[in-house]
Design a protein around this motif. Structure first.
Motif, PDB file in Angstrom:
ATOM      1  N   ALA A   1       9.680-110.107  29.189  1.00  0.00           N
ATOM      2  CA  ALA A   1      11.064-110.092  29.638  1.00  0.00           C
ATOM      3  C   ALA A   1      11.334-109.584  28.435  1.00  0.00           C
ATOM      4  CB  ALA A   1      11.291-111.839  29.745  1.00  0.00           C
ATOM      5  N   PHE A   2      10.950-109.560  27.359  1.00  0.00           N
ATOM      6  CA  PHE A   2      11.182-109.095  25.984  1.00  0.00           C
ATOM      7  C   PHE A   2       9.799-108.160  24.875  1.00  0.00           C
ATOM      8  CE2 PHE A   2      12.640-109.069  21.293  1.00  0.00           C
ATOM      9  CZ  PHE A   2      13.305-108.745  21.707  1.00  0.00           C
ATOM     10  N   ARG A   3      10.342-107.547  24.193  1.00  0.00           N
ATOM     11  CA  ARG A   3       9.198-106.230  23.634  1.00  0.00           C
ATOM     12  C   ARG A   3       9.670-106.176  22.097  1.00  0.00           C
ATOM     13  NH1 ARG A   3       8.160-100.881  22.294  1.00  0.00           N
ATOM     14  NH2 ARG A   3      10.408-100.332  23.816  1.00  0.00           N
ATOM     15  N   GLY A   4       8.908-106.626  21.151  1.00  0.00           N
ATOM     16  CA  GLY A   4       9.888-105.907  19.917  1.00  0.00           C
ATOM     17  C   GLY A   4       8.105-105.485  19.367  1.00  0.00           C
ATOM     18  N   ASN A   5       8.763-104.348  19.090  1.00  0.00           N
ATOM     19  CA  ASN A   5       8.243-102.966  17.983  1.00  0.00           C
ATOM     20  C   ASN A   5       8.278-102.853  16.353  1.00  0.00           C
ATOM     21  OD1 ASN A   5       6.145-102.003  18.358  1.00  0.00           O
ATOM     22  ND2 ASN A   5       6.683 -99.703  18.562  1.00  0.00           N
ATOM     23  N   ASN A   6       9.285-103.969  15.983  1.00  0.00           N
ATOM     24  CA  ASN A   6       9.103-103.388  14.674  1.00  0.00           C
ATOM     25  C   ASN A   6       9.511-104.594  13.292  1.00  0.00           C
ATOM     26  OD1 ASN A   6      10.213-101.945  12.769  1.00  0.00           O
ATOM     27  ND2 ASN A   6      11.047-100.160  13.634  1.00  0.00           N
ATOM     28  N   ALA A   7       9.882-104.411  12.391  1.00  0.00           N
ATOM     29  CA  ALA A   7       9.498-105.766  11.172  1.00  0.00           C
ATOM     30  C   ALA A   7      11.038-106.021  11.633  1.00  0.00           C
ATOM     31  CB  ALA A   7      10.293-104.834  10.155  1.00  0.00           C
ATOM     32  N   ARG A   8      11.174-107.690  11.424  1.00  0.00           N
ATOM     33  CA  ARG A   8      12.303-108.700  11.182  1.00  0.00           C
ATOM     34  C   ARG A   8      12.990-108.884  12.419  1.00  0.00           C
ATOM     35  NH1 ARG A   8      11.466-105.775   6.767  1.00  0.00           N
ATOM     36  NH2 ARG A   8      12.660-103.918   7.804  1.00  0.00           N
ATOM     37  N   ILE A   9      12.785-108.610  13.518  1.00  0.00           N
ATOM     38  CA  ILE A   9      12.864-109.386  15.107  1.00  0.00           C
ATOM     39  C   ILE A   9      13.370-110.954  14.797  1.00  0.00           C
ATOM     40  CG2 ILE A   9      12.552-108.935  17.285  1.00  0.00           C
ATOM     41  CD1 ILE A   9      11.202-106.228  16.511  1.00  0.00           C
ATOM     42  N   LEU A  10      14.585-111.455  15.356  1.00  0.00           N
ATOM     43  CA  LEU A  10      14.809-112.581  15.519  1.00  0.00           C
ATOM     44  C   LEU A  10      14.996-113.060  16.725  1.00  0.00           C
ATOM     45  CD1 LEU A  10      15.259-115.394  14.414  1.00  0.00           C
ATOM     46  CD2 LEU A  10      17.710-114.358  13.443  1.00  0.00           C
ATOM     47  N   LEU A  11      14.623-114.256  17.522  1.00  0.00           N
ATOM     48  CA  LEU A  11      14.955-114.891  18.778  1.00  0.00           C
ATOM     49  C   LEU A  11      15.266-116.384  18.688  1.00  0.00           C
ATOM     50  CD1 LEU A  11      12.455-113.098  20.976  1.00  0.00           C
ATOM     51  CD2 LEU A  11      14.444-112.070  19.904  1.00  0.00           C
ATOM     52  N   ASN A  12      16.977-116.417  19.036  1.00  0.00           N
ATOM     53  CA  ASN A  12      17.427-117.506  18.178  1.00  0.00           C
ATOM     54  C   ASN A  12      18.491-118.549  19.045  1.00  0.00           C
ATOM     55  OD1 ASN A  12      18.378-119.898  16.819  1.00  0.00           O
ATOM     56  ND2 ASN A  12      20.247-118.707  16.076  1.00  0.00           N
ATOM     57  N   ARG A  13      17.478-119.480  20.024  1.00  0.00           N
ATOM     58  CA  ARG A  13      18.371-119.695  20.825  1.00  0.00           C
ATOM     59  C   ARG A  13      18.302-118.782  22.079  1.00  0.00           C
ATOM     60  NH1 ARG A  13      21.293-120.241  16.726  1.00  0.00           N
ATOM     61  NH2 ARG A  13      23.368-119.058  18.541  1.00  0.00           N
ATOM     62  N   VAL A  14      16.908-118.435  22.278  1.00  0.00           N
ATOM     63  CA  VAL A  14      17.033-118.203  23.893  1.00  0.00           C
ATOM     64  C   VAL A  14      16.145-118.267  24.993  1.00  0.00           C
ATOM     65  CG1 VAL A  14      17.744-115.576  22.504  1.00  0.00           C
ATOM     66  CG2 VAL A  14      15.649-116.249  22.906  1.00  0.00           C
ATOM     67  N   ASN A  15      16.636-118.249  26.436  1.00  0.00           N
ATOM     68  CA  ASN A  15      15.453-118.093  26.854  1.00  0.00           C
ATOM     69  C   ASN A  15      15.189-116.852  27.749  1.00  0.00           C
ATOM     70  OD1 ASN A  15      16.755-121.091  27.105  1.00  0.00           O
ATOM     71  ND2 ASN A  15      18.443-119.594  28.968  1.00  0.00           N
ATOM     72  N   LEU A  16      13.635-117.100  27.751  1.00  0.00           N
ATOM     73  CA  LEU A  16      12.896-115.955  28.306  1.00  0.00           C
ATOM     74  C   LEU A  16      12.071-115.803  29.492  1.00  0.00           C
ATOM     75  CD1 LEU A  16      11.033-114.721  24.540  1.00  0.00           C
ATOM     76  CD2 LEU A  16      13.459-114.061  25.924  1.00  0.00           C
ATOM     77  N   LYS A  17      12.374-115.462  30.740  1.00  0.00           N
ATOM     78  CA  LYS A  17      11.195-116.038  31.357  1.00  0.00           C
ATOM     79  C   LYS A  17      10.375-114.996  32.485  1.00  0.00           C
ATOM     80  CE  LYS A  17      13.710-118.531  34.265  1.00  0.00           C
ATOM     81  NZ  LYS A  17      15.154-119.375  35.048  1.00  0.00           N
ATOM     82  N   SER A  18       9.706-114.867  32.660  1.00  0.00           N
ATOM     83  CA  SER A  18       8.914-114.060  33.684  1.00  0.00           C
ATOM     84  C   SER A  18       7.088-114.500  33.971  1.00  0.00           C
ATOM     85  CB  SER A  18       8.306-112.725  32.245  1.00  0.00           C
ATOM     86  OG  SER A  18       7.687-111.812  33.327  1.00  0.00           O
ATOM     87  N   PHE A  19       6.798-114.069  34.059  1.00  0.00           N
ATOM     88  CA  PHE A  19       5.405-114.529  34.296  1.00  0.00           C
ATOM     89  C   PHE A  19       3.834-114.008  33.645  1.00  0.00           C
ATOM     90  CE2 PHE A  19       7.524-115.518  38.737  1.00  0.00           C
ATOM     91  CZ  PHE A  19       7.079-117.312  39.153  1.00  0.00           C
ATOM     92  N   GLN A  20       3.820-112.823  34.004  1.00  0.00           N
ATOM     93  CA  GLN A  20       2.585-112.452  32.935  1.00  0.00           C
ATOM     94  C   GLN A  20       3.378-111.299  32.091  1.00  0.00           C
ATOM     95  OE1 GLN A  20      -0.268-109.565  34.876  1.00  0.00           O
ATOM     96  NE2 GLN A  20      -1.361-108.848  33.428  1.00  0.00           N
ATOM     97  N   ASP A  21       3.119-111.333  30.986  1.00  0.00           N
ATOM     98  CA  ASP A  21       3.145-110.930  29.079  1.00  0.00           C
ATOM     99  C   ASP A  21       5.015-111.368  29.345  1.00  0.00           C
ATOM    100  OD1 ASP A  21       1.094-110.330  29.262  1.00  0.00           O
ATOM    101  OD2 ASP A  21       1.148-108.184  29.904  1.00  0.00           O
ATOM    102  N   THR A  22       5.246-112.418  29.060  1.00  0.00           N
ATOM    103  CA  THR A  22       6.871-112.606  28.644  1.00  0.00           C
ATOM    104  C   THR A  22       7.228-111.816  27.652  1.00  0.00           C
ATOM    105  OG1 THR A  22       6.490-114.486  30.615  1.00  0.00           O
ATOM    106  CG2 THR A  22       8.697-114.436  29.096  1.00  0.00           C
ATOM    107  N   LEU A  23       6.140-111.953  26.511  1.00  0.00           N
ATOM    108  CA  LEU A  23       7.326-112.056  25.534  1.00  0.00           C
ATOM    109  C   LEU A  23       5.859-111.274  24.850  1.00  0.00           C
ATOM    110  CD1 LEU A  23       8.926-111.958  22.565  1.00  0.00           C
ATOM    111  CD2 LEU A  23       7.619-114.391  21.904  1.00  0.00           C
TER     112      LEU A  23
END
Length: 257
Positions: free
Chosen positions: A113-135
């Protein structure tokens, strides 16, 4: 206007843009000022990508549950660098108050659902939904007051990530919460004051797994977390090895729900 730092996305044509990606594309390369992209309630069927030359972007929804970005992107459609529904290669990125849902069905291959690939990434009050490898987090990040669900290694990567006050939900039996691949001298994932829950009937979930012959310095830490009865009593799983002297699978203050 060119150089605007406050952009609005609305699916009903009432905003500056009709899609989230349009607003992201509008932010100039080598951006040096904070830009906020506000997304109205609605469902947006799209894949999103923030390139490495677009730092300081915040994407925020009007309503955490009613602002939904979704798409069935996965490894069968795109390669490992492009299969995430929402991918970020830029630093200093914030995502807040919305839902990301990779709608790839179970067994439909790796589908973040989300891929972050750098510094200082903020996830705040989110819903992440998937099956394999969600985050997937490959840089440094902070995930707070959020909901993350999945089944197979649904939080993974080599990043240093601090999780706080999150609900982590296993949706199928026999799955794995984490597969963290940090190297020697690097920290992995730390979870503080989180809840590990399971869907109805789910059993045998592992806190984490790793193959220590490939990733001998994996670090996963749970501090003062509440864990449901679906967690396997053994807790952790080593693949292809019976010992892992440098792996750090740690718990402190774990309690039941």
């Amino acid at each position: 206007a060119a150089g605007a730092t406050s952009l609005r996305v609305a699916a009903d044509n009432s905003g500056d843009f009709c899609s989230v990606q349009s607003a992201i594309d509008f932010v100039p390369a080598n951006n040096a000022v904070p830009v906020t992209i506000s997304v109205a309630a609605g469902t947006y069927n799209e894949i999103n990508y923030v390139g490495s030359n677009k730092p300081f972007i915040t994407v925020q929804g009007e309503d955490r549950n009613a602002t939904v970005i979704q798409y069935p992107n996965n490894n069968n459609l795109n390669n490992s660098n492009s299969r995430a529904m929402f991918g970020v290669d830029a630093p200093d990125f914030t995502l807040q108050n919305l839902t990301l849902w990779n709608t790839t069905p179970r067994g439909g291959s790796q589908a973040e659902a989300f891929r972050g690939n750098n510094a200082r990434i903020l996830l705040n009050r989110v819903n992440l939904k998937s099956f394999q490898d969600t985050l997937l987090m490959q840089g440094s990040g902070f995930v707070t007051d959020s909901y993350i669900e999945g089944d197979v290694d649904f939080m993974w990567g080599n990043g240093a990530v601090f999780f706080q006050n999150d609900q982590l939900r296993a949706v199928t039996s026999g799955g794995y919460y984490t597969q963290i691949r940090n190297g020697q001298g690097q920290v992995g994932n730390v979870y503080v004051n989180c809840q590990l829950t399971g869907a109805d009937g789910v059993t045998g979930s592992y806190l984490g797994r790793i193959d220590p012959t490939v990733f001998p310095y994996s670090q996963v830490v749970y501090i003062n977390c509440l864990m449901g009865s679906h967690i396997a009593p053994v807790g952790w799983l080593l693949n292809n090895s019976n010992s892992a002297p440098t792996v750090e699978f740690w718990e402190y203050g774990s309690m039941d729900l």
